[in-house]
Design a protein around this motif. Structure first.
Motif, PDB file in Angstrom:
ATOM      1  N   TYR A 167       0.868  -1.177   0.000  1.00  0.00           N
ATOM      2  CA  TYR A 167       0.000   0.000   0.000  1.00  0.00           C
ATOM      3  C   TYR A 167       0.906   1.229   0.000  1.00  0.00           C
ATOM      4  CZ  TYR A 167      -3.279  -3.575   1.362  1.00  0.00           C
ATOM      5  OH  TYR A 167      -4.020  -4.715   1.397  1.00  0.00           O
ATOM      6  N   LEU A 168       0.845   1.985  -1.062  1.00  0.00           N
ATOM      7  CA  LEU A 168       1.772   3.090  -1.257  1.00  0.00           C
ATOM      8  C   LEU A 168       1.021   4.413  -1.304  1.00  0.00           C
ATOM      9  CD1 LEU A 168       3.723   1.410  -4.211  1.00  0.00           C
ATOM     10  CD2 LEU A 168       4.156   1.166  -1.764  1.00  0.00           C
ATOM     11  N   VAL A 169       1.442   5.346  -0.472  1.00  0.00           N
ATOM     12  CA  VAL A 169       0.873   6.687  -0.521  1.00  0.00           C
ATOM     13  C   VAL A 169       1.780   7.507  -1.431  1.00  0.00           C
ATOM     14  CG1 VAL A 169       0.261   8.762   0.758  1.00  0.00           C
ATOM     15  CG2 VAL A 169      -0.162   6.508   1.756  1.00  0.00           C
ATOM     16  N   LEU A 170       1.197   8.004  -2.501  1.00  0.00           N
ATOM     17  CA  LEU A 170       1.915   8.813  -3.483  1.00  0.00           C
ATOM     18  C   LEU A 170       1.378  10.236  -3.367  1.00  0.00           C
ATOM     19  CD1 LEU A 170       3.899   8.657  -5.940  1.00  0.00           C
ATOM     20  CD2 LEU A 170       1.876   8.384  -7.370  1.00  0.00           C
ATOM     21  N   GLN A 171       2.265  11.172  -3.079  1.00  0.00           N
ATOM     22  CA  GLN A 171       1.814  12.549  -2.898  1.00  0.00           C
ATOM     23  C   GLN A 171       2.748  13.520  -3.590  1.00  0.00           C
ATOM     24  OE1 GLN A 171       2.184  12.115   1.432  1.00  0.00           O
ATOM     25  NE2 GLN A 171       3.325  14.031   1.451  1.00  0.00           N
ATOM     26  N   LYS A 172       2.243  14.701  -3.808  1.00  0.00           N
ATOM     27  CA  LYS A 172       3.011  15.764  -4.446  1.00  0.00           C
ATOM     28  C   LYS A 172       4.230  16.097  -3.592  1.00  0.00           C
ATOM     29  CE  LYS A 172       2.512  20.467  -6.116  1.00  0.00           C
ATOM     30  NZ  LYS A 172       1.709  21.670  -6.086  1.00  0.00           N
ATOM     31  N   PHE A 173       5.345  16.396  -4.276  1.00  0.00           N
ATOM     32  CA  PHE A 173       6.596  16.712  -3.599  1.00  0.00           C
ATOM     33  C   PHE A 173       7.161  17.975  -4.228  1.00  0.00           C
ATOM     34  CE2 PHE A 173      11.294  16.201  -3.471  1.00  0.00           C
ATOM     35  CZ  PHE A 173      11.480  16.166  -2.105  1.00  0.00           C
ATOM     36  N   ASP A 174       7.174  19.052  -3.460  1.00  0.00           N
ATOM     37  CA  ASP A 174       7.728  20.312  -3.936  1.00  0.00           C
ATOM     38  C   ASP A 174       9.159  20.443  -3.442  1.00  0.00           C
ATOM     39  OD1 ASP A 174       5.429  21.348  -5.258  1.00  0.00           O
ATOM     40  OD2 ASP A 174       4.563  21.810  -3.303  1.00  0.00           O
ATOM     41  N   TRP A 175      10.027  20.957  -4.327  1.00  0.00           N
ATOM     42  CA  TRP A 175      11.421  21.152  -3.959  1.00  0.00           C
ATOM     43  C   TRP A 175      11.974  22.331  -4.749  1.00  0.00           C
ATOM     44  CZ3 TRP A 175      13.546  18.846   0.047  1.00  0.00           C
ATOM     45  CH2 TRP A 175      14.910  19.022   0.260  1.00  0.00           C
ATOM     46  N   PRO A 176      12.832  23.138  -4.132  1.00  0.00           N
ATOM     47  CA  PRO A 176      13.423  24.261  -4.866  1.00  0.00           C
ATOM     48  C   PRO A 176      14.135  23.785  -6.143  1.00  0.00           C
ATOM     49  CG  PRO A 176      13.929  24.422  -2.523  1.00  0.00           C
ATOM     50  CD  PRO A 176      13.274  23.087  -2.746  1.00  0.00           C
ATOM     51  N   GLY A 216       7.212  16.605  -9.026  1.00  0.00           N
ATOM     52  CA  GLY A 216       7.826  15.742  -8.035  1.00  0.00           C
ATOM     53  C   GLY A 216       6.772  15.027  -7.218  1.00  0.00           C
ATOM     54  N   PHE A 217       7.048  13.776  -6.914  1.00  0.00           N
ATOM     55  CA  PHE A 217       6.182  12.976  -6.056  1.00  0.00           C
ATOM     56  C   PHE A 217       7.052  12.279  -5.025  1.00  0.00           C
ATOM     57  CE2 PHE A 217       4.019  13.165 -10.126  1.00  0.00           C
ATOM     58  CZ  PHE A 217       2.746  13.559  -9.758  1.00  0.00           C
TER      59      PHE A 217
END
Length: 157
Positions: A23-32, A39-40
């Protein structure tokens, strides 16, 4: 550009299936400096209830639960695409906090001053913490603790 998280690979997807972390939680990933690429970040769980609790606490629209092996093809298609990167909620090295503090020192100082979080002469200790796939900056001056999302803080939002 320094990102302290490991990149997801096809081989790691197979390891997840074998380890029962399906069970994988995939979420938005913000990075400079990652603006042109989506990005996730991925957090694996053995139990669906834990994945659901994570997803509920991340009220963002860009957070979903993906299951293995049923949705492996979807994840592989994301990996093969050039428009996005998927990181694991795993760190690549032990000295990641020191590197982040050094690389983003100017932005962190500017944020503390602009937001007037602490008196100007106070010495502020900066650490980082990961909570539910979000990197937080934690600042402490000996009496007060302030937390903020890392990306928002260093980008000035």
């Amino acid at each position: 550009m320094y990102i302290p998280f490991k990149l997801l690979t096809k081989a790691y997807l197979d390891e997840l299936s074998e380890s029962e972390n399906t069970y994988l939680v995939l979420q938005k990933f913000d990075w400079p400096n990652l603006q042109s690429i989506k990005g996730f970040i991925l957090q694996p769980y053995k139990e669906i209830m834990l994945a659901q609790m994570h997803a509920i606490q991340r009220s963002e629209a860009n957070c979903m639960i993906v299951t293995l092996p049923a949705e492996r093809k979807y994840l592989v298609s994301l990996l093969e695409g050039k428009e996005q990167l998927i990181f694991l909620n795993e760190l690549i090295e032990q000295s990641w906090q020191d590197k982040l503090a050094r690389l983003y020192a100017a932005q962190i100082k500017r944020g503390i001053i602009e937001k007037q979080l602490f008196p100007i002469l106070n010495i502020v200790e900066v650490k980082f913490q990961i909570e539910l796939g979000k990197l937080l900056i934690v600042m402490y001056d000996g009496s007060t603790i302030e937390k903020a999302p890392f990306y928002d803080f260093v980008m000035g939002y």
